[in-house]
Design an enzyme around this catalytic site. Structure first.
Site, mmCIF file in Angstrom:
data_model
loop_
_atom_site.group_PDB
_atom_site.id
_atom_site.type_symbol
_atom_site.label_atom_id
_atom_site.label_comp_id
_atom_site.label_asym_id
_atom_site.label_seq_id
_atom_site.Cartn_x
_atom_site.Cartn_y
_atom_site.Cartn_z
ATOM 1 N N HIS A 196 0.895 -1.072 0.014
ATOM 2 C CA HIS A 196 0.080 -0.007 0.105
ATOM 3 C C HIS A 196 0.773 1.145 0.130
ATOM 4 C CE1 HIS A 196 0.819 -0.509 4.310
ATOM 5 N NE2 HIS A 196 0.709 0.839 4.436
ATOM 6 N N HIS A 250 5.023 8.995 12.897
ATOM 7 C CA HIS A 250 4.092 7.964 13.424
ATOM 8 C C HIS A 250 5.105 6.820 13.844
ATOM 9 C CE1 HIS A 250 5.084 7.116 9.032
ATOM 10 N NE2 HIS A 250 4.327 6.000 9.103
#
Length: 313
Positions: A115, A179
């Site tokens: 992805h 993140h």
């Protein structure tokens, strides 16, 4: 040659239930603005710098950089599955040029992408196969990692090659910013997971579903403030974006890997794709960023950012 750029974060949670609808509406509106920029530019060729999340690259041979001469998407998190439209000869020429510029890069005639590569293509073009694409993998997850200056050197070498083409080229970078999602490491993984991230056994449908559930539950806890994951760091994200927007890429050479991890989290190293993409763009001269978007998106476990850029006339 004509050159333009689109840089965007990715998140599997964009394709999963859970994130707040108002957040998704805002993020998708920003993506739509970037997609309109791409549509108006109408590139002949896409070059995408992207990471991998132990779906195509593994510790049995973890390359810092790899150019795909063929690529197939694994279809994680509901993204496209199957071959991408990779111009094999052009990708090989790109690799030769990069090696000739003293940047050590691997090549793959059987690259698997996830992805991190496919989501931006789908969001910007509607489908992952809408344009010919040269995928360039940058390791941003599997320590040890090289210095950020090597990512800038990679981007410069790729941009120099692109400058020789009589094509309209769109450079995409995928990932970041701050993140620290639940991704295994070589030293923390249990034996079964360690075996997979070393030797690369494909996930079964049940394993992929379990992995998806872990991500969804982690995001739910993180957004609620009940998580041990490292918090997002919007101040650090904005500092990085300011450097990028002003074209001061060499300033990032001073950022150590430990600094990036401490300030941005384990997967903040995906800023490497930003550095390479903007370094490629800078070969065409000073640039100006157009679409500018940033959101501290706890529901996506990411400081989510988008930039488009064109050369200054």
């Amino acid at each position: 040659m004509a050159l333009a750029l689109c840089r965007m974060s990715h998140s599997p949670l964009l394709n999963l239930p859970g994130p707040r609808l108002d957040l998704l509406d805002e993020v998708h509106a920003a993506i739509a603005e970037a997609a309109e920029f791409v549509r108006a530019y109408d590139p002949d060729l896409v070059v995408i710098f992207s990471p991998d999340h132990y779906n195509g690259f593994f510790y049995r041979a973890m390359h810092p950089f790899c150019i795909g001469m063929y690529a197939s998407a694994v279809g994680d998190y509901g993204t496209h599955i199957g071959a991408l439209d990779v111009p094999t000869d052009l990708a090989a020429d790109c690799a030769k040029a990069v090696l000739g510029a003293d940047v050590d890069v691997a090549v793959s005639a059987s690259m698997d992408v996830d992805h991190g590569t496919v989501q931006p293509l789908e969001k910007l073009f509607g489908t992952a196969t809408a344009r010919p694409v040269i995928p360039i993998f940058i390791n941003a997850i599997a320590a040890p990692l090289g210095p950020l200056r090597r990512c800038r050197a990679l981007g410069t070498a790729v941009g120099t090659f692109l400058s020789t083409l009589d094509l309209r080229v769109l450079v995409i970078g995928s990932g970041g910013l701050s993140h620290s999602p639940p991704v295994p490491t070589l030293h923390s993984a249990d034996p079964q997971v360690r075996e997979r991230i070393v030797h690369g056994q494909p996930l079964t449908p049940a394993q992929r579903q379990a992995r998806q559930t872990v991500v969804m539950e982690a995001a739910k806890s993180f957004a609620a403030g009940n998580s041990d994951l490292q918090p997002l760091n919007p101040a650090w994200d904005q500092r990085f974006l300011e450097i990028i927007d002003n074209g001061h890429l060499s300033d990032l050479d001073r950022w150590s890997n430990s600094f990036v991890t401490h300030e941005g989290g384990s997967l903040a190293h995906e800023i490497r794709t930003w550095i390479s993409a903007f370094a490629a763009m800078a070969v065409a001269g000073p640039y100006q960023t157009k679409v500018r978007y940033y959101k501290q998106a706890a529901d996506l476990i990411a400081g989510f950012a988008i930039r488009t850029a064109v050369p200054i006339p």
